[in-house]
Design an enzyme around this catalytic site. Sequence first.
Site, short mmCIF file in Angstrom:
data_model
loop_
_atom_site.label_atom_id
_atom_site.label_comp_id
_atom_site.label_asym_id
_atom_site.label_seq_id
_atom_site.Cartn_x
_atom_site.Cartn_y
_atom_site.Cartn_z
N ARG A 141 5.63 -88.87 -23.98
CA ARG A 141 6.25 -90.03 -24.61
C ARG A 141 7.76 -89.96 -24.52
O ARG A 141 8.37 -88.91 -24.75
CB ARG A 141 5.86 -90.12 -26.10
CG ARG A 141 4.36 -90.01 -26.40
CD ARG A 141 3.53 -91.05 -25.70
NE ARG A 141 3.92 -92.41 -26.04
CZ ARG A 141 3.53 -93.05 -27.13
NH1 ARG A 141 2.75 -92.49 -28.01
NH2 ARG A 141 3.91 -94.29 -27.34
N PRO A 152 2.37 -102.39 -32.28
CA PRO A 152 1.88 -102.01 -33.60
C PRO A 152 2.12 -100.61 -34.05
O PRO A 152 1.46 -99.69 -33.60
CB PRO A 152 0.38 -102.19 -33.43
CG PRO A 152 0.14 -101.82 -31.99
CD PRO A 152 1.42 -101.97 -31.27
N GLU A 153 3.01 -100.38 -34.96
CA GLU A 153 3.01 -99.18 -35.78
C GLU A 153 2.82 -99.66 -37.21
O GLU A 153 2.60 -100.84 -37.44
CB GLU A 153 4.32 -98.39 -35.60
CG GLU A 153 4.52 -97.92 -34.17
CD GLU A 153 5.79 -97.09 -33.98
OE1 GLU A 153 6.16 -96.36 -34.91
OE2 GLU A 153 6.41 -97.20 -32.91
N HIS A 157 -5.45 -114.42 -22.81
CA HIS A 157 -5.61 -113.03 -23.22
C HIS A 157 -6.47 -112.86 -24.46
O HIS A 157 -6.52 -111.77 -25.05
CB HIS A 157 -4.24 -112.38 -23.44
CG HIS A 157 -3.47 -112.18 -22.17
ND1 HIS A 157 -2.09 -112.13 -22.11
CD2 HIS A 157 -3.90 -112.03 -20.90
CE1 HIS A 157 -1.71 -111.96 -20.86
NE2 HIS A 157 -2.79 -111.91 -20.10
N ARG A 180 -3.40 -105.89 -22.68
CA ARG A 180 -3.73 -104.64 -22.00
C ARG A 180 -5.14 -104.13 -22.28
O ARG A 180 -5.52 -103.09 -21.74
CB ARG A 180 -2.69 -103.58 -22.35
CG ARG A 180 -1.36 -103.89 -21.69
CD ARG A 180 -0.27 -102.98 -22.15
NE ARG A 180 -0.49 -101.62 -21.68
CZ ARG A 180 0.34 -100.62 -21.94
NH1 ARG A 180 1.41 -100.84 -22.65
NH2 ARG A 180 0.10 -99.43 -21.50
N LYS A 225 -2.52 -97.32 -38.80
CA LYS A 225 -2.34 -98.46 -37.90
C LYS A 225 -3.57 -99.34 -37.83
O LYS A 225 -3.65 -100.22 -36.97
CB LYS A 225 -1.96 -97.96 -36.50
CG LYS A 225 -0.71 -97.08 -36.46
CD LYS A 225 -0.47 -96.50 -35.08
CE LYS A 225 0.62 -95.42 -35.14
NZ LYS A 225 0.75 -94.71 -33.84
#
Length: 280
Positions: free
Chosen positions: A267, A2-3, A106, A125, A66
């Site tokens: 990053r 997701p951006e 999940h 996650r 976001k």
Amino acid sequence: MPELPEVETVARILREGAPNGTLPLVGRTIRSAKVLWPREVASPTPHAFARRIAGSRVQSVGRYGKYLLIGLRGAGDGADALSLLVHLRMSGRLEVVSRSEAFTPHARLVWLLDDDLALRFEDARKFGRVWLVDDPAEVIGKLGPDAIDIKYEEFVSRLRTRFGALKPLLLDQTFIAGIGNIYADEALHLARLHPLRTADSLSEDEAVRLYAAIRQVLLEGIAANGASFDWVYPGGKFQENFKVYGRTGQRCPTCDSPIRRIIVTQRSTHFCPVCQPPAG
DNA sequence: GGGCATGTTAGCAC
DNA sequence: TGTGCTAACATGCC
């Protein structure tokens, strides 16, 4: 996944549905919420979250940076407006599905809807977060302007208050909201700016290029339904347009030089050493 | 098993 | 106060 472009794509599908038969969320009533991983409920407590959202109706679906912003009308007379905010973080997926498909391995939260439907939040996650608040500003109030909506004059005036490197600046959501690691690298390449150039070193022309590049990569990302290139999120096509992200050692589409990868504030950062020369 | 991952935050140093 | 570094969150893929 997701951006900004990926979140915008999710918002659009929740608003309008999708050609594959996915139904819109807007107009649905939330009968109940099942919290399967309580740590993803950031506010209020998971119990209060489930109690308060039950019976509400979905009025709108939007996006800021976001964050997904889901506008609700509470149950009962004198119904209060509520906002459900969802941040997908690294691996979140939010989809309307049939109730029989809702409880996947999940699935972290499931909202049971009318007509045997459900809104399912999957998140392998477990970094994702949801909030139920009276005023979205409680969650997103400190973010900078949305990266799609910001005007050039405001972008430059904010840029002129900063001194640090461009890559971390673009990722700073209090500076500008919505850009992540992929679109930061792609925007800097399109703008022909080295990721370690500092904000205060940019000429007027370079600031214009950066602003235009941010808009262009985000709009192209939205037009492609976002990017998807691993096990997390199928659907988008923008990964086919990557010029530098994830292309270490491959040729720059502009000048044929090998793409380099460095680490900037933890990053991965991809750039063309010829098109994006260091300050000097 | 080690390294990597589209995100954010806290603590710390300068 | 701004900037940047490290670690942490938790899991899965290669």
